[in-house]
Design an enzyme around this catalytic site. Structure first.
Site, PDB file in Angstrom:
ATOM      1  N   GLY A   1      -9.914  -3.770   2.270  1.00 51.93           N
ATOM      2  CA  GLY A   1      -8.879  -3.937   3.287  1.00 51.93           C
ATOM      3  C   GLY A   1      -8.925  -2.844   4.337  1.00 51.93           C
ATOM      4  O   GLY A   1      -9.949  -2.186   4.546  1.00 51.93           O
TER       5      GLY A   1
ATOM      6  N   THR B   1       0.874  -1.138   0.000  1.00 52.46           N
ATOM      7  CA  THR B   1       0.000   0.000   0.000  1.00 52.46           C
ATOM      8  C   THR B   1       0.919   1.196   0.000  1.00 52.46           C
ATOM      9  O   THR B   1       2.120   1.037   0.182  1.00 52.46           O
ATOM     10  CB  THR B   1      -0.803  -0.107   1.329  1.00 52.46           C
TER      11      THR B   1
ATOM     12  N   THR C   1       0.401  -0.555   6.471  1.00 53.01           N
ATOM     13  CA  THR C   1       0.559  -1.339   5.239  1.00 53.01           C
ATOM     14  C   THR C   1       0.756  -2.804   5.622  1.00 53.01           C
ATOM     15  O   THR C   1       1.329  -3.101   6.668  1.00 53.01           O
ATOM     16  CB  THR C   1       1.751  -0.845   4.397  1.00 53.01           C
ATOM     17  N   GLY C   2       0.279  -3.688   4.767  1.00 54.01           N
ATOM     18  CA  GLY C   2       0.463  -5.107   5.071  1.00 54.01           C
ATOM     19  C   GLY C   2      -0.867  -5.820   5.063  1.00 54.01           C
ATOM     20  O   GLY C   2      -1.791  -5.417   4.351  1.00 54.01           O
ATOM     21  N   HIS C   3      -0.952  -6.849   5.857  1.00 47.77           N
ATOM     22  CA  HIS C   3      -2.118  -7.735   5.820  1.00 47.77           C
ATOM     23  C   HIS C   3      -3.339  -7.013   6.397  1.00 47.77           C
ATOM     24  O   HIS C   3      -3.516  -6.917   7.608  1.00 47.77           O
ATOM     25  CB  HIS C   3      -1.793  -8.991   6.622  1.00 47.77           C
ATOM     26  N   GLY C   4      -4.201  -6.534   5.488  1.00 46.13           N
ATOM     27  CA  GLY C   4      -5.290  -5.656   5.897  1.00 46.13           C
ATOM     28  C   GLY C   4      -6.260  -6.279   6.870  1.00 46.13           C
ATOM     29  O   GLY C   4      -6.811  -5.591   7.742  1.00 46.13           O
TER      30      GLY C   4
ATOM     31  N   ARG D   1     -13.720  -7.321  -1.906  1.00 40.94           N
ATOM     32  CA  ARG D   1     -12.930  -7.337  -0.666  1.00 40.94           C
ATOM     33  C   ARG D   1     -12.411  -5.921  -0.387  1.00 40.94           C
ATOM     34  O   ARG D   1     -11.878  -5.251  -1.256  1.00 40.94           O
ATOM     35  CB  ARG D   1     -11.749  -8.292  -0.809  1.00 40.94           C
TER      36      ARG D   1
END
Ligand code: GLY
Length: 304
Positions: free
Chosen positions: A205, A175, A226-229, A203
């Protein structure tokens, strides 16, 4: 699984802006490109601050530069969903009046952060989704673009790799985002993304979710994630990191602690950038890379 947490902090200054270009695993030979892209965005944002613009203007500008840069997973160059389509998420917030605006699952527009800013200024609602977000954008004078103009070869390759069960290479992941403090003490945060490669249609996030992907409060600081939403949403990471600063943690420690918590509590990875009310900044990641840059009246720094 325990992840190694990398973090660092900077003293910053009265006018400071920090950007990230996504937590992920960029190939070593491409890392300088990502750091340079972040530095370009941070300089643009810092120039807004130097010219007397607000932290809100600065984070919008910096994120817009990253959205327009095809290297990054936002705007042009965003990742593709399972149908090969672009669905964009973005949010922006200022820390004085706690005003926020956001769009999610938005197709056919190149600069979702500007549309999120329009939602903030409009003030009636915080978050617009899908065709409602597109309608709001058109009503505010934004012109739709041909979706093909947003799709890069790297995004197609990342989707193909994901659909064959292979890891994507040279992909920024994440992101993009920015946090800033201006000379008046206003803090702001902005985040924009295409989301996850091969995500299901619809989907959404963390990036457009105030409190998960973005948060700002002048009494404490501002954060972009940022990363695994899914993990960021479940732990309300941005707001949680801001609350750590409110409780007395410095920006670097707040950033480190929340990414450690994400790893320990949910076993997930990601990164954050944070700025406190004095303009000190911090960043943290549990991924292999997270490109970033910071700039202000004190100078500039960047890294991956
Ligand atoms: N952090 C970006 C996403 O999961 O959508």
């Amino acid at each position: 699984m325990k992840h190694v947490i990398h973090h660092l902090g900077g003293r910053g200054g009265e006018r400071t802006l920090v950007v990230h270009g996504g937590a992920g695993d960029v190939a070593p030979e491409r890392r300088p490109l990502h750091a340079a892209g972040c530095l370009r965005a941070a300089r643009e944002g810092a120039r807004v601050l130097a010219e007397g613009g607000s932290a809100l203007d600065a984070v919008e500008r910096a994120v817009r530069v990253l959205e327009d840069d095809p290297l990054f997973n936002a705007g042009t160059g965003a990742c593709l969903n399972e149908e090969g389509r672009v669905e964009l998420d973005a949010s922006i917030m200022e820390g004085r009046g706690l005003r926020a605006g956001a769009v999610c699952a938005l197709a056919g527009f190149a600069a979702p952060i500007a549309i999120a800013r329009a939602a903030l200024e409009d003030g009636r609602h915080v978050l617009y989704a899908a065709h409602g977000a597109a309608r709001f954008a058109r009503e505010k004078g934004f012109s739709p673009v041909d979706e093909a103009a947003l799709v890069t070869e790297a995004a197609r390759a990342a989707l193909a790799a994901a659909q064959q069960g292979q890891p994507a290479t040279s992909w920024a992941g994440g992101t993009v985002g920015a946090v800033a403090r201006d000379a008046s003490g206003l803090t702001a945060a902005a985040t924009s993304t295409g989301g996850m490669v091969n995500k299901r249609v619809g989907r959404v996030g963390d990036s457009p979710i105030v409190g998960a992907g973005t948060y700002a409060d002048d009494e404490a600081g501002a954060v972009s994630t940022t990363g695994h939403g899914e993990g960021m949403i479940r732990l309300a990471v941005a707001r949680s990191a801001v609350e750590r600063m409110r409780a007395g943690s410095g920006a670097a420690e707040a950033a480190r602690a929340i990414i450690a918590h994400l790893s320990e509590r949910l076993g997930m990875t990601g990164g954050v950038i944070a700025i406190d009310r004095e303009g000190r900044f911090g960043l943290s990641r549990s991924t292999a890379t997270m490109s970033w840059a910071a700039a202000g009246d004190w100078g500039e720094e960047s890294g991956v």
